[in-house]
Design a protein around this motif. Structure first.
Motif, PDB file in Angstrom:
ATOM      1  N   PHE A  20      36.137  19.363  85.703  1.00 27.88           N
ATOM      2  CA  PHE A  20      37.159  20.367  85.976  1.00 27.88           C
ATOM      3  C   PHE A  20      36.722  21.254  87.139  1.00 27.88           C
ATOM      4  O   PHE A  20      35.547  21.614  87.226  1.00 27.88           O
ATOM      5  CB  PHE A  20      37.393  21.254  84.748  1.00 27.88           C
ATOM      6  CG  PHE A  20      37.930  20.501  83.565  1.00 27.88           C
ATOM      7  CD1 PHE A  20      39.287  20.242  83.445  1.00 27.88           C
ATOM      8  CD2 PHE A  20      37.076  20.033  82.584  1.00 27.88           C
ATOM      9  CE1 PHE A  20      39.784  19.533  82.357  1.00 27.88           C
ATOM     10  CE2 PHE A  20      37.556  19.323  81.497  1.00 27.88           C
ATOM     11  CZ  PHE A  20      38.913  19.074  81.382  1.00 27.88           C
ATOM     12  N   ALA A  21      37.663  21.626  87.987  1.00 23.74           N
ATOM     13  CA  ALA A  21      37.393  22.513  89.114  1.00 23.74           C
ATOM     14  C   ALA A  21      37.450  23.959  88.637  1.00 23.74           C
ATOM     15  O   ALA A  21      38.297  24.743  89.059  1.00 23.74           O
ATOM     16  CB  ALA A  21      38.396  22.263  90.236  1.00 23.74           C
ATOM     17  N   ALA A  22      36.557  24.280  87.711  1.00 24.48           N
ATOM     18  CA  ALA A  22      36.505  25.628  87.136  1.00 24.48           C
ATOM     19  C   ALA A  22      35.086  25.857  86.623  1.00 24.48           C
ATOM     20  O   ALA A  22      34.412  24.903  86.226  1.00 24.48           O
ATOM     21  CB  ALA A  22      37.496  25.755  85.983  1.00 24.48           C
ATOM     22  N   VAL A  27      35.991  27.120  81.171  1.00 27.50           N
ATOM     23  CA  VAL A  27      36.356  25.943  80.384  1.00 27.50           C
ATOM     24  C   VAL A  27      35.949  26.153  78.925  1.00 27.50           C
ATOM     25  O   VAL A  27      36.717  25.858  78.002  1.00 27.50           O
ATOM     26  CB  VAL A  27      35.721  24.662  80.976  1.00 27.50           C
ATOM     27  CG1 VAL A  27      36.080  23.440  80.133  1.00 27.50           C
ATOM     28  CG2 VAL A  27      36.178  24.457  82.426  1.00 27.50           C
ATOM     29  N   PHE A  28      34.772  26.708  78.711  1.00 25.52           N
ATOM     30  CA  PHE A  28      34.300  26.990  77.351  1.00 25.52           C
ATOM     31  C   PHE A  28      35.263  27.942  76.648  1.00 25.52           C
ATOM     32  O   PHE A  28      35.663  27.715  75.503  1.00 25.52           O
ATOM     33  CB  PHE A  28      32.891  27.599  77.415  1.00 25.52           C
ATOM     34  CG  PHE A  28      32.247  27.805  76.077  1.00 25.52           C
ATOM     35  CD1 PHE A  28      31.492  26.804  75.490  1.00 25.52           C
ATOM     36  CD2 PHE A  28      32.383  29.010  75.396  1.00 25.52           C
ATOM     37  CE1 PHE A  28      30.884  26.989  74.252  1.00 25.52           C
ATOM     38  CE2 PHE A  28      31.790  29.212  74.161  1.00 25.52           C
ATOM     39  CZ  PHE A  28      31.039  28.192  73.596  1.00 25.52           C
ATOM     40  N   LYS A  29      35.675  29.008  77.354  1.00 30.26           N
ATOM     41  CA  LYS A  29      36.585  30.004  76.781  1.00 30.26           C
ATOM     42  C   LYS A  29      37.920  29.373  76.377  1.00 30.26           C
ATOM     43  O   LYS A  29      38.517  29.750  75.366  1.00 30.26           O
ATOM     44  CB  LYS A  29      36.809  31.118  77.809  1.00 30.26           C
ATOM     45  CG  LYS A  29      37.606  32.289  77.316  1.00 30.26           C
ATOM     46  CD  LYS A  29      37.676  33.366  78.397  1.00 30.26           C
ATOM     47  CE  LYS A  29      38.428  34.565  77.904  1.00 30.26           C
ATOM     48  NZ  LYS A  29      38.468  35.632  78.916  1.00 30.26           N
ATOM     49  N   ARG A 127      31.713  23.834  89.256  1.00 34.15           N
ATOM     50  CA  ARG A 127      32.638  22.964  88.519  1.00 34.15           C
ATOM     51  C   ARG A 127      32.030  22.715  87.145  1.00 34.15           C
ATOM     52  O   ARG A 127      30.868  23.003  86.912  1.00 34.15           O
ATOM     53  CB  ARG A 127      32.835  21.640  89.258  1.00 34.15           C
ATOM     54  CG  ARG A 127      33.457  21.830  90.646  1.00 34.15           C
ATOM     55  CD  ARG A 127      33.519  20.541  91.427  1.00 34.15           C
ATOM     56  NE  ARG A 127      34.462  19.576  90.884  1.00 34.15           N
ATOM     57  CZ  ARG A 127      35.776  19.551  91.127  1.00 34.15           C
ATOM     58  NH1 ARG A 127      36.302  20.467  91.918  1.00 34.15           N
ATOM     59  NH2 ARG A 127      36.559  18.633  90.590  1.00 34.15           N
ATOM     60  N   THR A 128      32.825  22.157  86.251  1.00 37.10           N
ATOM     61  CA  THR A 128      32.336  21.883  84.901  1.00 37.10           C
ATOM     62  C   THR A 128      32.557  20.419  84.563  1.00 37.10           C
ATOM     63  O   THR A 128      33.665  19.905  84.729  1.00 37.10           O
ATOM     64  CB  THR A 128      33.088  22.744  83.869  1.00 37.10           C
ATOM     65  OG1 THR A 128      32.917  24.115  84.209  1.00 37.10           O
ATOM     66  CG2 THR A 128      32.559  22.500  82.462  1.00 37.10           C
ATOM     67  N   ARG A 129      31.507  19.791  84.089  1.00 34.40           N
ATOM     68  CA  ARG A 129      31.637  18.443  83.542  1.00 34.40           C
ATOM     69  C   ARG A 129      31.606  18.598  82.032  1.00 34.40           C
ATOM     70  O   ARG A 129      30.654  19.102  81.455  1.00 34.40           O
ATOM     71  CB  ARG A 129      30.515  17.525  84.008  1.00 34.40           C
ATOM     72  CG  ARG A 129      30.729  16.085  83.514  1.00 34.40           C
ATOM     73  CD  ARG A 129      29.874  15.076  84.258  1.00 34.40           C
ATOM     74  NE  ARG A 129      28.472  15.356  84.114  1.00 34.40           N
ATOM     75  CZ  ARG A 129      27.662  14.734  83.255  1.00 34.40           C
ATOM     76  NH1 ARG A 129      28.125  13.802  82.454  1.00 34.40           N
ATOM     77  NH2 ARG A 129      26.397  15.038  83.202  1.00 34.40           N
TER      78      ARG A 129
END
Length: 169
Positions: A20-22, A27-29, A127-129
């Motif tokens: 994700f581009a965040a 993303v966790f939240k 980013r987040t994987r």
């Protein structure tokens, strides 16, 4: 990987990976708070109609989503219920829960197999994987949820998360 989702079966586990581009915290939240889950949880054409989250080890997430898409045939108008019991939470990094099929009152289904879900949130250059591992007691139990459409449903759910994340900033 550029936003593509990879899924594979490893023994008794269904593994999904998605980038994700965040940032990881965002993303966790999105997975931790009912106010966010309501907006993206569930496959396309389904809408969350109930969502309560007690986000702590031993806490419960109880949700229901309803098919609002007439093109989905027999599923149209159906509400599916789930209940997750959190086992381990490492803020911003990891969520482990047992995912049950349930009814509206939160009573766990004895007919459908529960899975132990481990979500890992890995930061990579802003980013987040997300690595999601769904482990079932037997390969037969895993086959049951795959035949129910788990892969497509979860892929669509993560597509909806990707679309929702910009609104959280």
């Amino acid at each position: 990987m550029a936003n593509k989702m990879l899924s594979r079966v490893e023994g008794q586990e269904l593994v999904f990976e998605r980038e994700f581009a965040a940032p990881r915290e965002l993303v966790f939240k999105a997975f931790a708070e009912a106010e966010h889950l309501r907006h993206w949880w569930g496959p396309r054409g389904w809408e969350v109609v109930h969502c309560t989250v007690d986000f702590r080890s031993g806490g419960v997430w109880h949700y229901g989503f309803k098919c609002m898409d007439p093109k989905q045939g027999d599923f149209y108008g159906v509400t599916s219920w789930g209940k997750a019991v959190y086992e381990e939470i490492v803020d911003g990094e990891k969520i482990v829960y047992i995912d049950y099929f349930s009814d509206e009152e939160g009573n766990i289904s004895q007919e459908l197999p529960p899975g132990t879900i481990t979500l890992l949130f890995l930061e990579q250059d802003g980013r987040t994987r997300l690595v999601s591992r769904s482990r079932y007691e037997t390969e037969e139990a895993l086959k049951t949820v795959i035949e129910m459409g788990m892969e497509q449903g979860y892929a669509e759910t993560l597509d909806r998360l990707e679309e929702y994340l910009p609104s959280m900033r």
